[in-house]
Design an enzyme around this catalytic site. Structure first.
Site, PDB file in Angstrom:
ATOM      1  N   GLN A   9       7.050  27.784   6.999  1.00  0.00           N
ATOM      2  CA  GLN A   9       5.570  28.140   7.603  1.00  0.00           C
ATOM      3  C   GLN A   9       5.252  25.903   7.010  1.00  0.00           C
ATOM      4  OE1 GLN A   9       3.735  31.464   8.482  1.00  0.00           O
ATOM      5  NE2 GLN A   9       1.983  30.029   9.397  1.00  0.00           N
ATOM      6  N   SER A  94      11.148  31.401   2.517  1.00  0.00           N
ATOM      7  CA  SER A  94       9.854  31.471   3.171  1.00  0.00           C
ATOM      8  C   SER A  94      10.741  32.593   4.581  1.00  0.00           C
ATOM      9  CB  SER A  94       8.640  31.938   3.493  1.00  0.00           C
ATOM     10  OG  SER A  94       7.917  32.978   3.376  1.00  0.00           O
ATOM     11  N   LEU A  95       9.994  31.566   5.802  1.00  0.00           N
ATOM     12  CA  LEU A  95      10.637  32.673   6.581  1.00  0.00           C
ATOM     13  C   LEU A  95      12.356  32.123   7.267  1.00  0.00           C
ATOM     14  CD1 LEU A  95      10.281  30.385   9.404  1.00  0.00           C
ATOM     15  CD2 LEU A  95       8.296  29.665   8.473  1.00  0.00           C
ATOM     16  N   ARG A 119       6.880  40.454  11.356  1.00  0.00           N
ATOM     17  CA  ARG A 119       6.296  39.499  10.672  1.00  0.00           C
ATOM     18  C   ARG A 119       4.683  38.852  10.350  1.00  0.00           C
ATOM     19  NH1 ARG A 119       7.608  35.244   6.901  1.00  0.00           N
ATOM     20  NH2 ARG A 119       8.119  35.567   5.154  1.00  0.00           N
ATOM     21  N   HIS A 203       2.460  36.078   0.247  1.00  0.00           N
ATOM     22  CA  HIS A 203       3.243  36.417  -1.069  1.00  0.00           C
ATOM     23  C   HIS A 203       2.720  36.647  -1.905  1.00  0.00           C
ATOM     24  CE1 HIS A 203       6.789  34.765   1.376  1.00  0.00           C
ATOM     25  NE2 HIS A 203       5.922  33.779   1.406  1.00  0.00           N
ATOM     26  N   GLN A 252      10.380  40.058  -0.067  1.00  0.00           N
ATOM     27  CA  GLN A 252       9.780  38.244   0.362  1.00  0.00           C
ATOM     28  C   GLN A 252       8.198  38.576   0.696  1.00  0.00           C
ATOM     29  OE1 GLN A 252      10.327  36.374   3.415  1.00  0.00           O
ATOM     30  NE2 GLN A 252      11.585  35.578   2.018  1.00  0.00           N
TER      31      GLN A 252
END
Length: 312
Positions: A9, A94-95, A119, A203, A252
């Site tokens: 992101q 991340s994503l 998500r 996170h 995660q």
């Protein structure tokens, strides 16, 4: 050895994917598949905005994935490049880990889009707007960032979220704690502390409701063995077992993105070239972690064609 990397992101921008869609049927098909899966004209939002709507986590996450996978599918379908032969490992920030898994054939494109929509919605819903925040600590290593976070917590949540590179660590938590961290960071040795323009504290432990939602969603998802090992954010280690990959995706959500360690581990394992597909954010991080490595960012048609010629 070569590694394919997929951005997270912050890589979204109005106009993303427009040139690819205009030039390639494969790119248009990729965006159409994502639109169909989400029952939304995400491609139009990516192309035309508005920016505020594109930046919403529920839209940004599938949009960044769709753009990265359009680049990847152009490389593989239009240019005939095979992931298993052209790269030995992959990872995503991340994503971007979902993008990496999709590219490696572990999760199909429609399912990946739906998972990222789930998500994004779950992460946004986990903490009311205004109650969480994130900040980038610049000129700070992991040890110093942890000390700053601990000093600022004062009973609130304040945790390291992203260990991005040797001089950039991101913290996440309650709004009050992050503001305290920004105030004390420079006095504790950080060069700068900057609040990030995000709508939720990703996170960190405040994301536990989102982790629970993803455990349910991923539990109902078929994950195949990927074509190449995927270096996971929470372990900074390669993984191919579907059950372990699933567990790591759940962890995660609340866990630290160990990006610096991931790139260092890849380099130690013999990776000499890193190729970022669909963004230009990870490349500079890689250069700061492993200065001697070759780094390429692939975004445009010209980038794709140049890479295809090189690795054909």
């Amino acid at each position: 050895m070569r590694a394919f990397l997929f951005p997270g992101q912050g890589s979204q921008a109005v106009g993303m994917g427009a040139a690819l869609a205009e030039a390639s049927r494969t790119a248009r098909d990729t965006f159409d598949l994502v639109d169909e899966a989400l029952e939304q004209n995400l491609a139009r939002l990516m192309r035309d905005g508005p920016e505020d709507e594109l930046k919403l986590t529920e839209n940004a996450q599938p949009a960044i994935m769709a753009h990265a996978l359009a680049v990847y599918r152009l490389l593989t379908i239009d240019c005939g490049i095979d992931l298993g032969k052209s790269a030995q490992v992959a990872a995503g920030h991340s994503l971007g880990e979902y993008s990496a898994l999709c590219a490696a054939g572990a999760i199909d494109l429609a399912t990946t889009a739906k998972l990222l929509r789930t998500r994004g919605l779950a992460m946004q819903a986990a903490v009311p707007v205004g109650e969480g925040a994130m900040a980038a600590l610049l000129g700070t290593d992991l040890e110093l960032a942890r000390r700053i976070a601990e000093a600022a917590a004062e009973g609130d949540v304040c945790e390291v979220a992203n260990d991005n590179d040797p001089g950039q660590v991101v913290i996440s938590g309650s709004f009050k704690a992050i503001m305290r961290a920004i105030d004390i960071a420079k006095g504790m040795g950080a060069k700068r502390a900057i609040q990030l323009p995000v709508s939720a504290p990703f996170h960190c432990s405040l994301m536990q409701p989102a982790a629970d939602a993803m455990e349910t969603a991923l539990g109902a998802t078929t994950i195949a063995r990927p074509a190449v090992p995927i270096y996971c954010n929470v372990t900074a280690a390669p993984e191919s077992d579907p059950d372990h990959l699933r567990a790591n995706l759940v962890a995660q959500v609340t866990g630290m993105v160990r990006w610096r360690e991931t790139i260092a581990a890849m380099a130690e394992a013999g990776v000499e070239e890193f190729v970022e597909l669909g963004g230009k954010v990870l490349g500079p991080m890689v250069r700061r972690i492993a200065p001697d490595m070759r780094v390429t960012s692939v975004v445009t048609i010209d980038d794709i064609e140049a890479l295809a010629k090189e690795i054909a």
